[in-house]
Write a protein that holds these residues in place. Sequence first.
Motif, PDB file in Angstrom:
ATOM      1  N   GLN A 193     -99.315  -1.366 -49.797  1.00 41.71           N
ATOM      2  CA  GLN A 193     -98.871  -2.195 -48.680  1.00 41.71           C
ATOM      3  C   GLN A 193     -97.514  -2.844 -48.967  1.00 41.71           C
ATOM      4  OE1 GLN A 193    -101.841  -2.124 -50.055  1.00 41.71           O
ATOM      5  NE2 GLN A 193    -103.483  -2.188 -48.527  1.00 41.71           N
ATOM      6  N   ARG A 194     -97.346  -3.329 -50.215  1.00 36.78           N
ATOM      7  CA  ARG A 194     -96.085  -3.991 -50.559  1.00 36.78           C
ATOM      8  C   ARG A 194     -94.920  -3.008 -50.531  1.00 36.78           C
ATOM      9  NH1 ARG A 194     -95.544  -5.540 -55.363  1.00 36.78           N
ATOM     10  NH2 ARG A 194     -97.501  -5.018 -56.387  1.00 36.78           N
ATOM     11  N   LEU A 195     -95.157  -1.790 -51.006  1.00 39.93           N
ATOM     12  CA  LEU A 195     -94.096  -0.787 -50.986  1.00 39.93           C
ATOM     13  C   LEU A 195     -93.744  -0.389 -49.552  1.00 39.93           C
ATOM     14  CD1 LEU A 195     -95.159   1.474 -53.980  1.00 39.93           C
ATOM     15  CD2 LEU A 195     -93.112   0.053 -53.830  1.00 39.93           C
ATOM     16  N   GLU A 196     -94.769  -0.238 -48.720  1.00 35.80           N
ATOM     17  CA  GLU A 196     -94.511   0.116 -47.324  1.00 35.80           C
ATOM     18  C   GLU A 196     -93.729  -0.980 -46.618  1.00 35.80           C
ATOM     19  OE1 GLU A 196     -98.323   0.984 -45.716  1.00 35.80           O
ATOM     20  OE2 GLU A 196     -98.331   3.062 -46.428  1.00 35.80           O
ATOM     21  N   GLU A 197     -94.061  -2.239 -46.914  1.00 35.35           N
ATOM     22  CA  GLU A 197     -93.327  -3.358 -46.318  1.00 35.35           C
ATOM     23  C   GLU A 197     -91.876  -3.372 -46.790  1.00 35.35           C
ATOM     24  OE1 GLU A 197     -95.622  -6.743 -47.392  1.00 35.35           O
ATOM     25  OE2 GLU A 197     -97.245  -6.305 -45.964  1.00 35.35           O
ATOM     26  N   ALA A 198     -91.641  -2.833 -47.999  1.00 37.13           N
ATOM     27  CA  ALA A 198     -90.278  -2.748 -48.525  1.00 37.13           C
ATOM     28  C   ALA A 198     -89.556  -1.499 -48.017  1.00 37.13           C
ATOM     29  CB  ALA A 198     -90.305  -2.747 -50.050  1.00 37.13           C
ATOM     30  N   GLY A 199     -90.247  -0.706 -47.191  1.00 39.31           N
ATOM     31  CA  GLY A 199     -89.627   0.492 -46.622  1.00 39.31           C
ATOM     32  C   GLY A 199     -89.780   1.731 -47.460  1.00 39.31           C
ATOM     33  N   VAL A 200     -90.635   1.691 -48.486  1.00 45.04           N
ATOM     34  CA  VAL A 200     -90.847   2.843 -49.365  1.00 45.04           C
ATOM     35  C   VAL A 200     -92.223   3.444 -49.075  1.00 45.04           C
ATOM     36  CG1 VAL A 200     -91.004   3.642 -51.747  1.00 45.04           C
ATOM     37  CG2 VAL A 200     -89.403   1.811 -51.144  1.00 45.04           C
ATOM     38  N   SER A 201     -92.257   4.739 -48.803  1.00 41.99           N
ATOM     39  CA  SER A 201     -93.512   5.424 -48.522  1.00 41.99           C
ATOM     40  C   SER A 201     -94.084   6.039 -49.793  1.00 41.99           C
ATOM     41  CB  SER A 201     -93.294   6.522 -47.485  1.00 41.99           C
ATOM     42  OG  SER A 201     -92.856   5.983 -46.257  1.00 41.99           O
ATOM     43  N   ILE A 202     -95.410   6.106 -49.868  1.00 40.73           N
ATOM     44  CA  ILE A 202     -96.090   6.737 -50.996  1.00 40.73           C
ATOM     45  C   ILE A 202     -96.675   8.061 -50.540  1.00 40.73           C
ATOM     46  CG2 ILE A 202     -98.032   6.590 -52.587  1.00 40.73           C
ATOM     47  CD1 ILE A 202     -97.633   3.671 -52.821  1.00 40.73           C
ATOM     48  N   VAL A 203     -96.446   9.079 -51.352  1.00 36.45           N
ATOM     49  CA  VAL A 203     -97.041  10.395 -51.131  1.00 36.45           C
ATOM     50  C   VAL A 203     -97.875  10.730 -52.359  1.00 36.45           C
ATOM     51  CG1 VAL A 203     -96.591  12.857 -50.774  1.00 36.45           C
ATOM     52  CG2 VAL A 203     -95.097  11.148 -49.706  1.00 36.45           C
ATOM     53  N   ALA A 204     -99.118  11.138 -52.148  1.00 38.55           N
ATOM     54  CA  ALA A 204    -100.001  11.523 -53.247  1.00 38.55           C
ATOM     55  C   ALA A 204    -100.337  13.003 -53.115  1.00 38.55           C
ATOM     56  CB  ALA A 204    -101.280  10.693 -53.234  1.00 38.55           C
ATOM     57  N   LEU A 205    -100.008  13.780 -54.149  1.00 40.09           N
ATOM     58  CA  LEU A 205    -100.310  15.208 -54.181  1.00 40.09           C
ATOM     59  C   LEU A 205    -101.234  15.471 -55.366  1.00 40.09           C
ATOM     60  CD1 LEU A 205     -96.703  16.646 -53.629  1.00 40.09           C
ATOM     61  CD2 LEU A 205     -98.392  16.010 -51.889  1.00 40.09           C
ATOM     62  N   TYR A 206    -102.416  16.025 -55.105  1.00 37.73           N
ATOM     63  CA  TYR A 206    -103.386  16.293 -56.154  1.00 37.73           C
ATOM     64  C   TYR A 206    -103.547  17.798 -56.317  1.00 37.73           C
ATOM     65  CZ  TYR A 206    -104.688  11.361 -55.660  1.00 37.73           C
ATOM     66  OH  TYR A 206    -104.666   9.979 -55.601  1.00 37.73           O
ATOM     67  N   LEU A 207    -103.346  18.288 -57.556  1.00 32.25           N
ATOM     68  CA  LEU A 207    -103.475  19.712 -57.860  1.00 32.25           C
ATOM     69  C   LEU A 207    -104.881  20.028 -58.340  1.00 32.25           C
ATOM     70  CD1 LEU A 207    -101.012  21.817 -57.766  1.00 32.25           C
ATOM     71  CD2 LEU A 207    -100.362  19.412 -57.764  1.00 32.25           C
ATOM     72  N   LEU A 208    -105.472  21.090 -57.773  1.00 31.65           N
ATOM     73  CA  LEU A 208    -106.797  21.549 -58.179  1.00 31.65           C
ATOM     74  C   LEU A 208    -106.727  23.045 -58.450  1.00 31.65           C
ATOM     75  CD1 LEU A 208    -107.309  18.935 -56.346  1.00 31.65           C
ATOM     76  CD2 LEU A 208    -109.574  19.872 -55.973  1.00 31.65           C
ATOM     77  N   SER A 209    -107.507  23.507 -59.456  1.00 33.12           N
ATOM     78  CA  SER A 209    -107.470  24.924 -59.814  1.00 33.12           C
ATOM     79  C   SER A 209    -108.768  25.658 -59.529  1.00 33.12           C
ATOM     80  CB  SER A 209    -107.126  25.066 -61.305  1.00 33.12           C
ATOM     81  OG  SER A 209    -108.199  24.612 -62.112  1.00 33.12           O
ATOM     82  N   GLY A 210    -109.716  25.022 -58.901  1.00 35.51           N
ATOM     83  CA  GLY A 210    -110.976  25.682 -58.577  1.00 35.51           C
ATOM     84  C   GLY A 210    -112.175  25.128 -59.323  1.00 35.51           C
ATOM     85  N   ARG A 211    -111.931  24.346 -60.390  1.00 34.70           N
ATOM     86  CA  ARG A 211    -113.034  23.729 -61.115  1.00 34.70           C
ATOM     87  C   ARG A 211    -113.399  22.405 -60.435  1.00 34.70           C
ATOM     88  NH1 ARG A 211    -109.901  22.956 -66.645  1.00 34.70           N
ATOM     89  NH2 ARG A 211    -108.633  21.872 -65.090  1.00 34.70           N
ATOM     90  N   PRO A 212    -114.670  22.152 -60.154  1.00 38.91           N
ATOM     91  CA  PRO A 212    -115.046  20.876 -59.537  1.00 38.91           C
ATOM     92  C   PRO A 212    -114.567  19.662 -60.325  1.00 38.91           C
ATOM     93  CG  PRO A 212    -116.872  22.405 -59.395  1.00 38.91           C
ATOM     94  CD  PRO A 212    -115.829  23.074 -60.249  1.00 38.91           C
ATOM     95  N   ILE A 213    -114.479  19.787 -61.665  1.00 40.11           N
ATOM     96  CA  ILE A 213    -114.033  18.649 -62.473  1.00 40.11           C
ATOM     97  C   ILE A 213    -112.593  18.273 -62.151  1.00 40.11           C
ATOM     98  CG2 ILE A 213    -113.187  20.011 -64.444  1.00 40.11           C
ATOM     99  CD1 ILE A 213    -114.380  17.868 -66.267  1.00 40.11           C
ATOM    100  N   ASP A 214    -111.820  19.212 -61.580  1.00 38.70           N
ATOM    101  CA  ASP A 214    -110.434  18.914 -61.217  1.00 38.70           C
ATOM    102  C   ASP A 214    -110.333  17.807 -60.176  1.00 38.70           C
ATOM    103  OD1 ASP A 214    -109.490  20.851 -62.915  1.00 38.70           O
ATOM    104  OD2 ASP A 214    -109.231  22.375 -61.373  1.00 38.70           O
ATOM    105  N   LEU A 215    -111.424  17.532 -59.492  1.00 35.35           N
ATOM    106  CA  LEU A 215    -111.438  16.493 -58.468  1.00 35.35           C
ATOM    107  C   LEU A 215    -111.470  15.083 -59.053  1.00 35.35           C
ATOM    108  CD1 LEU A 215    -113.924  18.319 -56.145  1.00 35.35           C
ATOM    109  CD2 LEU A 215    -111.760  17.393 -55.317  1.00 35.35           C
TER     110      LEU A 215
END
Length: 297
Positions: A158-180
Amino acid sequence: MKETIVAKKPAPSFGGGMAVLDDGLVDIALDDSPVSEVRTAPPLADVSPIDLTGRPKLIFVGGLGQCGKTLLCRFLAEESIDREGGATLASVDPVNRELGLYFAETLKPETRDPAGIARWLDNFVATVAKENGTAIIDLGGGDASLPKLVSDAPDLRQRLEEAGVSIVALYLLSGRPIDLTPLNDMERLGFQPAATAIILNHAKLRSGVSHEAEFRLTVRHPAYRAATGRGAVTIWMPHLHTADMIRDRHILFAHAVKGVMPEGKPGLPLGPAQQSSTHGWLLRMREAFSPINRWLP
């Protein structure tokens, strides 16, 4: 200024099964309904309604080891040079900081101590926000710095968004459930940026196994369903067959496509077939990530 979401894409519906789950994941039975549709190619997500074009962004790339985090960071970094003149790069993995082998300007903590890395990341985020910059952050496998940062500052997004900075979250998975595990942990901490994508990486796709079958347990898992249910976008990342050749040479994809070696680097450049294969992968990557193109630098 906050992003406005006008639509949400439902989670894909593939076949079920039972996974052997890690203690860090929610232990809920998976949906075991049959596959209702057989696809010959990975589906392309709907174009995200979130538009971060021209806005400062903090892009966190997370996942366990060997999921393709650094490969994706390298792709995003090269693409950013043409799109917005380049993004600041940071690598906070306590052990593997391979990103710096491709981009000498990559920033990294001097320490490998988890507490020290967390403090460094806190200062880095504050600096990027103050300067209204855009950064790509390669998180370590089993990263502890971002969870600590979010735990210490629950209102960080919220503080970053109020400062005009957006957050992007990218999560990589390879097919193993534990990758979650990283996705599950961060979501449970309340770190749920509107611009969240789950990247299903085909690098470990076995010969003769469809993408639906390889990621069957992943897309049936409660952690995946919860994230996509709130609007996270699924991206199917194509496999780069020349990845090992490019990694061994520590060259950019641009060098690989042109069949050249940077000045001062030993080794033979990629041949015509490898150049063509790499070029084709870049085109497929741009298509695969087109639904979230407006999130990226």
